[in-house]
Design an enzyme around this catalytic site. Structure first.
Site, PDB file in Angstrom:
ATOM      1  N   SER A  96       0.832  -1.201   0.000  1.00 39.69           N
ATOM      2  CA  SER A  96       0.000   0.000   0.000  1.00 39.69           C
ATOM      3  C   SER A  96       0.871   1.257   0.000  1.00 39.69           C
ATOM      4  O   SER A  96       1.516   1.568  -0.991  1.00 39.69           O
ATOM      5  CB  SER A  96      -0.964  -0.032   1.187  1.00 39.69           C
ATOM      6  OG  SER A  96      -1.942   0.979   1.092  1.00 39.69           O
ATOM      7  N   HIS A 198      -8.674   0.231   0.092  1.00 38.01           N
ATOM      8  CA  HIS A 198      -8.561  -0.700  -1.042  1.00 38.01           C
ATOM      9  C   HIS A 198      -9.886  -1.370  -1.361  1.00 38.01           C
ATOM     10  O   HIS A 198      -9.916  -2.541  -1.747  1.00 38.01           O
ATOM     11  CB  HIS A 198      -7.487  -1.760  -0.762  1.00 38.01           C
ATOM     12  CG  HIS A 198      -6.164  -1.187  -0.371  1.00 38.01           C
ATOM     13  ND1 HIS A 198      -5.448  -0.345  -1.191  1.00 38.01           N
ATOM     14  CD2 HIS A 198      -5.440  -1.309   0.770  1.00 38.01           C
ATOM     15  CE1 HIS A 198      -4.334   0.015  -0.578  1.00 38.01           C
ATOM     16  NE2 HIS A 198      -4.303  -0.539   0.607  1.00 38.01           N
TER      17      HIS A 198
END
Length: 247
Positions: A96, A198
Protein backbone atom coordinates in the site's frame (compact mmCIF):
# COMPACT_ATOMS: atom_id res chain seq x y z
CA UNK A 1 26.51 -8.03 -5.16
CA UNK A 2 25.03 -6.75 -8.42
CA UNK A 3 24.76 -10.35 -9.71
CA UNK A 4 22.43 -11.34 -6.87
CA UNK A 5 18.64 -11.11 -7.05
CA UNK A 6 17.87 -8.49 -4.41
CA UNK A 7 14.34 -7.40 -3.61
CA UNK A 8 13.51 -4.26 -1.57
CA UNK A 9 10.12 -4.42 0.20
CA UNK A 10 8.67 -1.49 2.14
CA UNK A 11 5.90 -1.81 4.76
CA UNK A 12 2.58 0.00 4.80
CA UNK A 13 0.24 1.62 7.27
CA UNK A 14 0.08 -0.19 10.59
CA UNK A 15 3.86 -0.52 10.95
CA UNK A 16 4.26 2.96 12.45
CA UNK A 17 5.35 3.43 16.07
CA UNK A 18 6.31 6.31 18.32
CA UNK A 19 10.07 6.85 18.07
CA UNK A 20 10.49 5.50 14.56
CA UNK A 21 13.43 7.04 12.76
CA UNK A 22 15.05 8.58 15.83
CA UNK A 23 17.93 6.07 15.83
CA UNK A 24 18.53 6.49 12.09
CA UNK A 25 18.47 10.28 12.34
CA UNK A 26 20.90 10.22 15.25
CA UNK A 27 23.41 8.13 13.32
CA UNK A 28 23.10 9.32 9.71
CA UNK A 29 23.29 12.93 8.43
CA UNK A 30 21.32 12.01 5.31
CA UNK A 31 18.42 10.88 7.49
CA UNK A 32 18.44 14.15 9.42
CA UNK A 33 18.40 16.04 6.14
CA UNK A 34 15.40 14.04 4.89
CA UNK A 35 13.41 14.79 8.05
CA UNK A 36 14.17 18.48 7.62
CA UNK A 37 13.06 18.41 3.97
CA UNK A 38 9.87 16.53 4.87
CA UNK A 39 9.05 19.08 7.57
CA UNK A 40 9.34 21.92 5.06
CA UNK A 41 6.99 20.12 2.66
CA UNK A 42 4.22 19.15 5.10
CA UNK A 43 4.40 22.30 7.24
CA UNK A 44 4.89 20.62 10.61
CA UNK A 45 7.84 19.08 12.44
CA UNK A 46 8.17 15.55 11.07
CA UNK A 47 10.83 14.75 13.65
CA UNK A 48 8.59 15.75 16.55
CA UNK A 49 5.71 13.71 15.15
CA UNK A 50 7.76 10.61 14.43
CA UNK A 51 10.19 10.63 17.34
CA UNK A 52 7.90 11.80 20.17
CA UNK A 53 4.31 12.02 18.87
CA UNK A 54 3.29 14.31 21.77
CA UNK A 55 -0.33 14.72 20.56
CA UNK A 56 -0.88 11.04 19.75
CA UNK A 57 -1.34 11.79 16.03
CA UNK A 58 0.96 9.25 14.43
CA UNK A 59 -1.84 6.71 13.91
CA UNK A 60 -4.04 9.24 12.08
CA UNK A 61 -3.89 8.39 8.38
CA UNK A 62 -3.08 11.92 7.21
CA UNK A 63 0.01 11.90 9.46
CA UNK A 64 0.88 8.20 9.27
CA UNK A 65 1.51 8.10 5.56
CA UNK A 66 4.05 10.95 5.16
CA UNK A 67 5.75 9.89 8.42
CA UNK A 68 6.15 6.29 7.27
CA UNK A 69 7.43 7.28 3.85
CA UNK A 70 9.98 9.63 5.42
CA UNK A 71 11.15 6.88 7.76
CA UNK A 72 11.41 4.33 4.96
CA UNK A 73 13.37 6.63 2.65
CA UNK A 74 15.64 7.60 5.56
CA UNK A 75 16.38 3.90 6.14
CA UNK A 76 16.97 3.40 2.41
CA UNK A 77 19.36 6.34 2.11
CA UNK A 78 21.20 5.36 5.30
CA UNK A 79 21.70 1.89 3.83
CA UNK A 80 22.89 3.36 0.54
CA UNK A 81 25.39 5.55 2.39
CA UNK A 82 26.91 2.39 3.86
CA UNK A 83 27.03 0.17 0.76
CA UNK A 84 27.28 2.67 -2.10
CA UNK A 85 26.92 0.99 -5.49
CA UNK A 86 27.92 -2.43 -4.18
CA UNK A 87 24.30 -3.38 -3.51
CA UNK A 88 21.54 -2.68 -6.00
CA UNK A 89 18.04 -4.18 -6.11
CA UNK A 90 16.60 -5.89 -9.18
CA UNK A 91 13.07 -5.30 -7.95
CA UNK A 92 11.18 -3.17 -5.41
CA UNK A 93 7.69 -3.38 -3.92
CA UNK A 94 5.68 -2.10 -0.99
CA UNK A 95 2.48 -2.77 0.87
CA UNK A 96 0.00 0.00 0.00
CA UNK A 97 1.76 3.17 1.23
CA UNK A 98 5.08 1.32 0.85
CA UNK A 99 4.56 1.20 -2.91
CA UNK A 100 5.34 4.93 -3.01
CA UNK A 101 8.68 4.32 -1.27
CA UNK A 102 9.33 1.54 -3.77
CA UNK A 103 8.76 4.06 -6.58
CA UNK A 104 11.30 6.36 -4.92
CA UNK A 105 13.76 3.46 -4.74
CA UNK A 106 12.99 2.66 -8.37
CA UNK A 107 13.72 6.21 -9.51
CA UNK A 108 10.20 7.13 -10.66
CA UNK A 109 9.58 9.64 -7.87
CA UNK A 110 11.75 12.19 -6.12
CA UNK A 111 11.47 12.18 -2.33
CA UNK A 112 9.78 15.59 -2.29
CA UNK A 113 7.14 14.54 -4.81
CA UNK A 114 6.48 11.31 -2.92
CA UNK A 115 5.94 13.16 0.37
CA UNK A 116 3.49 15.54 -1.31
CA UNK A 117 1.62 12.63 -2.86
CA UNK A 118 1.23 10.56 0.29
CA UNK A 119 0.32 13.61 2.38
CA UNK A 120 -2.61 14.22 0.04
CA UNK A 121 -3.38 10.50 -0.18
CA UNK A 122 -3.55 10.18 3.59
CA UNK A 123 -5.68 13.31 3.94
CA UNK A 124 -8.17 12.17 1.33
CA UNK A 125 -8.40 8.62 2.67
CA UNK A 126 -9.10 10.04 6.11
CA UNK A 127 -11.56 12.66 4.89
CA UNK A 128 -13.59 10.46 2.55
CA UNK A 129 -13.04 7.11 4.22
CA UNK A 130 -15.64 5.19 6.16
CA UNK A 131 -16.06 1.62 7.32
CA UNK A 132 -13.21 -0.64 8.37
CA UNK A 133 -11.14 -3.73 7.62
CA UNK A 134 -10.87 -7.28 8.97
CA UNK A 135 -7.85 -9.53 8.48
CA UNK A 136 -9.04 -13.11 8.09
CA UNK A 137 -7.22 -16.44 7.93
CA UNK A 138 -9.32 -17.41 4.92
CA UNK A 139 -8.13 -18.13 1.40
CA UNK A 140 -9.14 -15.68 -1.32
CA UNK A 141 -11.98 -17.79 -2.71
CA UNK A 142 -13.64 -18.33 0.68
CA UNK A 143 -13.17 -14.69 1.73
CA UNK A 144 -14.60 -13.44 -1.57
CA UNK A 145 -17.72 -15.56 -1.19
CA UNK A 146 -18.38 -14.09 2.26
CA UNK A 147 -17.47 -10.56 1.20
CA UNK A 148 -19.85 -10.62 -1.78
CA UNK A 149 -22.66 -11.87 0.43
CA UNK A 150 -22.18 -9.09 2.98
CA UNK A 151 -21.58 -6.10 0.64
CA UNK A 152 -17.87 -6.07 1.45
CA UNK A 153 -14.79 -6.13 -0.76
CA UNK A 154 -11.35 -7.71 -0.76
CA UNK A 155 -8.88 -5.20 0.64
CA UNK A 156 -5.74 -7.25 0.23
CA UNK A 157 -4.29 -10.73 -0.31
CA UNK A 158 -1.34 -10.98 2.04
CA UNK A 159 -0.80 -14.74 2.08
CA UNK A 160 -2.56 -17.79 0.64
CA UNK A 161 -4.49 -18.05 3.90
CA UNK A 162 -4.61 -14.40 4.95
CA UNK A 163 -7.13 -12.24 3.13
CA UNK A 164 -8.20 -8.76 4.26
CA UNK A 165 -11.87 -7.82 3.85
CA UNK A 166 -13.11 -4.20 3.82
CA UNK A 167 -16.59 -2.80 4.27
CA UNK A 168 -19.06 -0.93 6.46
CA UNK A 169 -18.84 -1.71 10.17
CA UNK A 170 -22.18 -3.52 10.45
CA UNK A 171 -21.46 -5.56 7.31
CA UNK A 172 -18.08 -6.62 8.68
CA UNK A 173 -19.69 -7.64 11.97
CA UNK A 174 -22.17 -9.85 10.09
CA UNK A 175 -19.37 -11.32 7.97
CA UNK A 176 -17.25 -12.19 11.03
CA UNK A 177 -20.27 -13.76 12.73
CA UNK A 178 -20.98 -16.01 9.75
CA UNK A 179 -17.29 -16.83 9.36
CA UNK A 180 -17.18 -18.06 12.96
CA UNK A 181 -20.15 -20.33 12.28
CA UNK A 182 -19.00 -21.67 8.90
CA UNK A 183 -15.25 -21.75 9.57
CA UNK A 184 -14.86 -22.23 13.36
CA UNK A 185 -11.10 -22.78 13.06
CA UNK A 186 -10.56 -19.49 11.24
CA UNK A 187 -10.03 -16.05 12.76
CA UNK A 188 -11.00 -12.50 11.91
CA UNK A 189 -9.20 -9.53 13.47
CA UNK A 190 -10.48 -5.97 13.06
CA UNK A 191 -7.68 -3.67 11.89
CA UNK A 192 -7.02 -0.21 13.28
CA UNK A 193 -7.76 1.82 10.15
CA UNK A 194 -9.83 4.92 9.49
CA UNK A 195 -11.70 3.35 6.60
CA UNK A 196 -12.32 0.43 4.27
CA UNK A 197 -9.07 0.94 2.38
CA UNK A 198 -8.56 -0.70 -1.04
CA UNK A 199 -12.28 -1.19 -1.56
CA UNK A 200 -15.20 0.44 -3.39
CA UNK A 201 -15.74 2.68 -0.34
CA UNK A 202 -12.58 4.55 -1.36
CA UNK A 203 -13.97 5.64 -4.74
CA UNK A 204 -14.57 9.26 -3.70
CA UNK A 205 -11.08 9.55 -2.25
CA UNK A 206 -9.59 8.02 -5.41
CA UNK A 207 -11.43 10.48 -7.65
CA UNK A 208 -9.98 13.39 -5.71
CA UNK A 209 -6.54 11.79 -5.61
CA UNK A 210 -6.51 11.43 -9.39
CA UNK A 211 -6.12 15.22 -9.64
CA UNK A 212 -3.03 15.03 -7.42
CA UNK A 213 -1.57 12.17 -9.47
CA UNK A 214 -2.10 14.02 -12.74
CA UNK A 215 -0.15 17.00 -11.40
CA UNK A 216 2.81 14.79 -10.43
CA UNK A 217 5.77 14.05 -12.68
CA UNK A 218 7.01 10.45 -12.83
CA UNK A 219 10.42 9.63 -14.27
CA UNK A 220 11.15 6.38 -16.13
CA UNK A 221 11.89 3.52 -13.75
CA UNK A 222 15.54 2.60 -13.23
CA UNK A 223 14.55 -0.40 -11.09
CA UNK A 224 11.43 -2.47 -11.71
CA UNK A 225 8.61 -2.00 -9.20
CA UNK A 226 5.62 -4.24 -8.54
CA UNK A 227 2.11 -2.79 -8.67
CA UNK A 228 -0.23 -3.58 -5.78
CA UNK A 229 -3.20 -3.23 -8.11
CA UNK A 230 -2.13 -5.72 -10.79
CA UNK A 231 0.42 -7.85 -8.93
CA UNK A 232 2.63 -7.36 -11.98
CA UNK A 233 5.42 -4.97 -12.87
CA UNK A 234 4.63 -1.29 -13.27
CA UNK A 235 4.97 0.14 -16.73
CA UNK A 236 7.84 2.59 -16.86
CA UNK A 237 5.66 5.37 -18.29
CA UNK A 238 4.18 8.01 -16.01
CA UNK A 239 0.67 7.47 -17.34
CA UNK A 240 0.84 3.76 -16.58
CA UNK A 241 2.07 4.34 -13.05
CA UNK A 242 -0.59 6.99 -12.38
CA UNK A 243 -3.46 4.75 -13.43
CA UNK A 244 -2.28 1.82 -11.31
CA UNK A 245 -1.89 4.07 -8.26
CA UNK A 246 -5.37 5.49 -8.88
CA UNK A 247 -6.99 2.06 -8.99
Amino acid sequence: MTDKLLFYIFPGQGSQYRGMGSDIAESFPIARELYERASEIVGYDMRELSFRDPRDELSLTRFTQPALLTHEVACLEAFRSLVGDAVKPRLAAGHSLGEYTALVAGGALRFEEAVKLVEQRGRLMSEFGRGGMVATTLDLQSATALADKHFCGIGGCNLPDQTVVAGEGADLDALVEEMAAVYPQKRGVRLNTEGAFHSYLMVSAAQEFRKVLEATEFAPLAVEVLSNYTGKLHESSGDGIRSRLFF
